[in-house]
Design an enzyme around this catalytic site. Structure first.
Site, PDB file in Angstrom:
ATOM      1  N   HIS A   1     -36.507   0.016  -9.830  1.00 49.68           N
ATOM      2  CA  HIS A   1     -37.010  -0.207 -11.191  1.00 49.68           C
ATOM      3  C   HIS A   1     -37.979   0.915 -11.568  1.00 49.68           C
ATOM      4  O   HIS A   1     -38.724   1.396 -10.726  1.00 49.68           O
ATOM      5  CB  HIS A   1     -37.717  -1.572 -11.262  1.00 49.68           C
ATOM      6  CG  HIS A   1     -38.148  -1.955 -12.636  1.00 49.68           C
ATOM      7  ND1 HIS A   1     -39.295  -1.457 -13.222  1.00 49.68           N
ATOM      8  CD2 HIS A   1     -37.583  -2.781 -13.550  1.00 49.68           C
ATOM      9  CE1 HIS A   1     -39.408  -1.971 -14.442  1.00 49.68           C
ATOM     10  NE2 HIS A   1     -38.388  -2.772 -14.663  1.00 49.68           N
TER      11      HIS A   1
ATOM     12  N   ASP B   1     -35.008  -8.117 -19.281  1.00 50.31           N
ATOM     13  CA  ASP B   1     -36.265  -7.382 -19.150  1.00 50.31           C
ATOM     14  C   ASP B   1     -37.436  -8.193 -19.723  1.00 50.31           C
ATOM     15  O   ASP B   1     -38.355  -7.636 -20.327  1.00 50.31           O
ATOM     16  CB  ASP B   1     -36.172  -5.998 -19.804  1.00 50.31           C
ATOM     17  CG  ASP B   1     -37.003  -4.952 -19.078  1.00 50.31           C
ATOM     18  OD1 ASP B   1     -37.733  -5.317 -18.134  1.00 50.31           O
ATOM     19  OD2 ASP B   1     -36.944  -3.778 -19.459  1.00 50.31           O
TER      20      ASP B   1
HETATM   21 MN    MN Z   1     -38.041  -4.007 -16.441  1.00 47.42          MN
END
Ligand code: MN
Length: 333
Positions: free
Chosen positions: A172, A295
């Protein structure tokens, strides 16, 4: 059924730990991040509250958005902002907290473990605990650790464990590393609109070009944000690699760079609501390697769902992107 695969949380101790790092001698990118994300604005306070919540508020929000299940992982920069001892201790505590939340809500959550990459031997042991004792489904690494990248030889024990334990590694983004951050400090370029993808895409390319996948062919890497730009570049990456091998500028790998990407990587949508980008991902990787991600709590999950629901793909392919692929990749029952 919608499974969202890049959904963030934080622990109180890691949040407090960041404030200590920011008060000391932090990296320039982290200072910029801290000012916007960890500040005291109403928006920042709202995100903090959402990150800390692993119970009713999160579940109610998921229901409102139309998300059935979250794969939850440590938000950026997670424990990658700490030194090895502090980072390892905070990672282990965080993994316990996440596993407890999953145990309270097994029909709503699964989790990815977090590890201190700069304590790779201990991280490998912790990853085994994450899988065997805590029931977590993979791990997340929030890109570099003060400039340390996973291709560094010191990280090999962790990569070997991830491959052997069959735990997919979600790579990430965070703000660019100290070695590359200077041109990103102006105009907000350090942040998720550009710097995150350049940083994380570079990290992924370091894994490929260093031969990590020749040593650990079973290692699986997940990239968010439509593959951090790499799917767009694959033909040129191969083309220039072949020339550089001829000139002796780069080491020859067992396979072409794109072949590692197509075999060892999985990508998620995570707020990158673009049909042209989705088309490139389907054309290059195929539907089986694409997962939906909201997200949360950074992106508008309802906007992402409204976008993906109308994507120009078959109902069968949409089911794979929303849930089928995640079930297979994270071994959900
Ligand atoms: Mn993220």
């Amino acid at each position: 059924m919608r499974i969202a695969t890049e959904e963030a949380f934080v622990t109180p101790a890691i949040w407090e730990g960041w404030q200590r790092v920011l008060a000391g001698q932090p990296e320039p990118g982290f200072v910029k991040m801290g000012a916007s994300v960890f500040g005291d604005s109403p928006a920042a306070r709202d995100i903090k509250a959402r990150l800390l919540d692993l119970d009713d508020g999160r579940i109610a929000t998921m229901a409102g958005h139309g998300v059935d299940f979250q794969i939850i992982s440590m938000t950026s920069p997670g424990v990658q902002a700490f030194g090895p001892d502090e980072g390892h201790a905070l990672a282990c505590e965080s993994n316990d907290i996440l596993a407890e939340a999953v145990a309270r809500h097994p029909d709503k959550f699964a989790g990815l473990g977090t590890v201190a990459v700069n304590a790779a031997e201990r991280a490998a042991v912790e990853l085994q605990r994450c899988r065997d004792r805590l029931g977590l489904r993979g791990l997340i690494v929030n890109s570099h650790s003060s400039g340390l990248y996973l291709d560094d030889p010191s990280c090999a024990p962790l990569l070997e464990a991830a491959a052997d334990l069959d735990m997919p590694l979600y790579l990430h983004p965070r703000e660019p590393s100290p070695q590359m951050v200077d041109p990103f400090l102006d105009y907000g370029l350090y942040f998720a609109g550009w710097g995150f993808a350049v940083e994380c895409g570079t990290h992924a390319m370091r894994l490929i070009m260093s031969g990590v996948f020749d040593r650990f062919p079973k290692l699986r890497i997940i990239l968010g944000h439509m593959g951090e730009g790499i799917p767009f570049w694959l033909p040129r990456i191969d083309n220039r690699y072949l020339l550089q091998v001829k000139t002796g500028a780069v080491k020859k790998l067992e396979r072409l760079p794109s072949e590692y990407f197509l075999d060892n990587f999985i990508v998620t949508t995570s707020g990158h609501n673009s049909y042209p980008a989705l088309h490139v991902m389907i054309a290059e990787l195929g539907v089986a390697r694409i997962m939906f991600a909201g997200d949360y709590p950074y992106e508008s999950v309802p906007e992402s769902i409204a976008w993906l629901d109308k994507a120009p793909v078959s109902a069968e392919d949409l089911e794979k992107i929303y849930s089928g692929n995640a079930r297979r990749i994270f071994k959900l029952t």
